[in-house]
Scaffold this active site. Structure first.
Site, short mmCIF file in Angstrom:
data_model
loop_
_atom_site.label_atom_id
_atom_site.label_comp_id
_atom_site.label_asym_id
_atom_site.label_seq_id
_atom_site.Cartn_x
_atom_site.Cartn_y
_atom_site.Cartn_z
N TRP A 21 0.67 -1.23 0.20
CA TRP A 21 -0.10 -0.09 -0.02
C TRP A 21 0.85 1.28 -0.06
O TRP A 21 0.54 2.22 -0.78
CB TRP A 21 -0.69 -0.07 1.28
N TYR A 61 -3.97 1.15 -5.01
CA TYR A 61 -2.76 1.55 -4.08
C TYR A 61 -1.97 2.45 -5.07
O TYR A 61 -1.33 2.14 -6.07
CB TYR A 61 -1.97 0.45 -3.57
#
Ligand SMILES: NC(=O)c1ccc[n+]([C@@H]2O[C@H](COP(=O)([O-])OP(=O)(O)OC[C@H]3O[C@@H](n4cnc5c(N)ncnc54)[C@H](OP(=O)(O)O)[C@@H]3O)[C@@H](O)[C@H]2O)c1
Length: 314
Positions: A21, A61
Site C-alpha cells: 500500500w 494502491y
C-alpha cells in the site's frame, strides 16, 4: 520464518506478509519521488531476504502505481517471481471514474471484476495472480455474478485462489454458497488497537472454514510501534498509554522491539493470522519478520488483551 498454508489451498506462505500500500511512498501518483523505485526495491529485497514470500497489493494502491512499480522490480530481480506469492484486490472504484460525477463506490459486477484482474496482471507484468481478493463488500453484491467472474478467471488460468477483505462472516457465507471452490482468506484489520475480529465471528469463521485471516495494519499503521506519518481516518484515535507502556516493559524483558510484541501477539492466535507489515525501512522489515508465535505465554497474551480493552474482561 515459519510457514503456513493460504487457507486450505496448496499455496505455502510465510507467516508474515508484506503490504505494498505504501510502496510508492505516496498515495498520489504525481507525488512519486525520483528515488521511489530504489526505496521500494530495498524494502522488497529486505522482505524476501527475511523470508517473506507473500506480497499484498490492491489495484487502488497509489491508483495502480504500486502494482506498476512492483512489476518493474519483479522484472529486474531474476527468479523473484518463482519465490513469491502475489495477492491483489479489486472492487473499490474512485470518485469521478470512469466519468465525472461518479461517486466513490464498490463494484462487484462480473465485467468489472474480470477487467480489473486483467489490468492488475498487466501492471504487475505477470501471467497469474496467486490470490485475488474482493476489497470491501459491495452492498449490491450478487453472489452468482461474482462466482461467474471468479470461475472464468480461474478457468482462464489468470488467478489461482480467491479471497475477500473486510467481509462479515454472513457475507462470506452468502458468497461461498454460490462458489464451486473455497474462499481462502478474509483480510481484515486486526491488531491490539483493533480487536473486533476476536469478537465479531471473523476469526471463528476462519477456524471453522480453514480460511486464513490476513491482518491489515497489524501495527495500527505504526502507532503500536514507532509512529506513523500517515494513517487512515479510522485509525487517528488509536492511542493507549497503558497498552504501550506494558508493551515496552515486555519488549525490554524479551530484548525485542514493541513491533515484535504486537506481531507475536497476532501470530499466537490458533487461526494462524497472517499479519501484513507495511514498513518501507529495511531494518524494520528485518526486525518485525523475526516475530514469533511462541514469544508470549498464554498469560502474557491475556495481559496485553486486558491492557488493549476499554473494559475489563467479563
Ligand atoms: N484490505 C484493506 O482494506 C487494507 C487496508 C489497509 C491496509 N491493507 C494492507 O495492509 C498492509 C499493511 O498496512 P499498514 O501499512 O497500515 O501496516 P502497519 O505495519 O500496521 O503500519 C506500517 C506503518 O508503520 C510504520 N512503523 C513505525 N514503526 C515501525 C516499526 N518499528 N516497524 C515497522 N513499521 C513501523 C511504518 O513506517 P516506515 O515505513 O517508516 O517504517 C509504516 O508507515 C498494506 O500495505 C496493505 O497491503 C489492507
Amino acid at each position: 520464518m515459519q510457514k503456513s498454508r493460504v487457507g486450505t489451498s496448496s499455496l505455502e506462505t510465510s507467516r508474515i506478509a508484506y503490504g505494498c500500500w505504501r510502496l510508492a511512498g505516496t498515495w498520489n501518483p504525481p507525488e512519486i519521488g525520483p528515488d521511489a523505485t530504489d526505496i521500494a526495491r530495498r524494502a522488497i529485497v529486505a522482505a524476501i531476504e527475511s523470508g517473506i514470500t507473500l506480497f499484498d497489493h490492491a489495484d487502488i494502491y497509489c491508483q495502480g502505481a504500486a502494482e506498476t512499480l512492483f512489476g518493474k522490480i519483479l522484472k529486474d530481480i531474476p527468479g523473484m517471481r518463482r519465490q513469491i506469492l502475489i495477492a491483489t484486490k479489486c472492487g473499490i472504484r474512485a470518485k469521478d471514474t470512469p466519468s465525472t460525477g461518479a461517486p466513490y463506490r464498490y463494484d462487484f459486477r462480473k465485467e468489472y471484476i474480470v477487467r480489473s484482474c486483467e489490468s492488475s496482471l498487466q501492471r504487475l507484468g505477470v501471467d497469474v495472480i496467486d490470490l485475488y481478493q474482493l476489497h470491501r463488500p459491495d452492498y449490491l453484491m450478487d453472489p452468482m455474478e461474482v462466482a461467474e467472474a471468479f470461475t472464468l478467471l480461474r478457468e482462464q488460468g489468470k488467478v489461482r485462489e480467491f479471497g475477500v477483505s473486510n467481509f462479515r462472516p454472513s457475507q462470506v457465507e452468502a458468497l461461498q454458497a454460490s462458489l464451486g471452490f473455497s474462499l481462502q482468506v478474509n483480510q481484515v484489520e486486526i491488531s491490539l488497537f483493533q480487536l473486533g475480529p476476536l469478537e465479531n465471528g471473523v476469526l471463528d469463521q476462519c477456524l471453522t472454514r480453514g480460511m486464513s485471516p490476513m491482518a491489515w495494519s497489524p501495527l495500527g499503521g505504526g502507532k503500536l510501534a514507532d509512529g506513523s506519518t500517515r494513517v487512515l481516518p479510522s485509525q487517528q484515535g488509536y492511542s493507549s498509554e497503558r497498552l504501550l507502556s506494558l508493551m515496552d516493559t515486555m519488549a525490554r524483558e524479551k530484548s525485542v522491539s514493541r513491533a515484535v510484541i504486537a506481531l507475536s501477539w497476532l501470530l499466537k492466535h490458533p487461526s494462524e493470522i497472517l499479519p501484513i507489515v507495511g514498513s518501507l525501512q529495511p531494518e524494520r522489515i528485518q526486525t518485525v519478520a523475526a516475530s514469533n508465535p511462541d514469544l508470549l505465554s498464554h498469560e502474557e497474551w491475556y495481559q496485553l488483551l486486558a491492557a488493549a480493552r476499554a473494559e475489563p474482561l467479563p
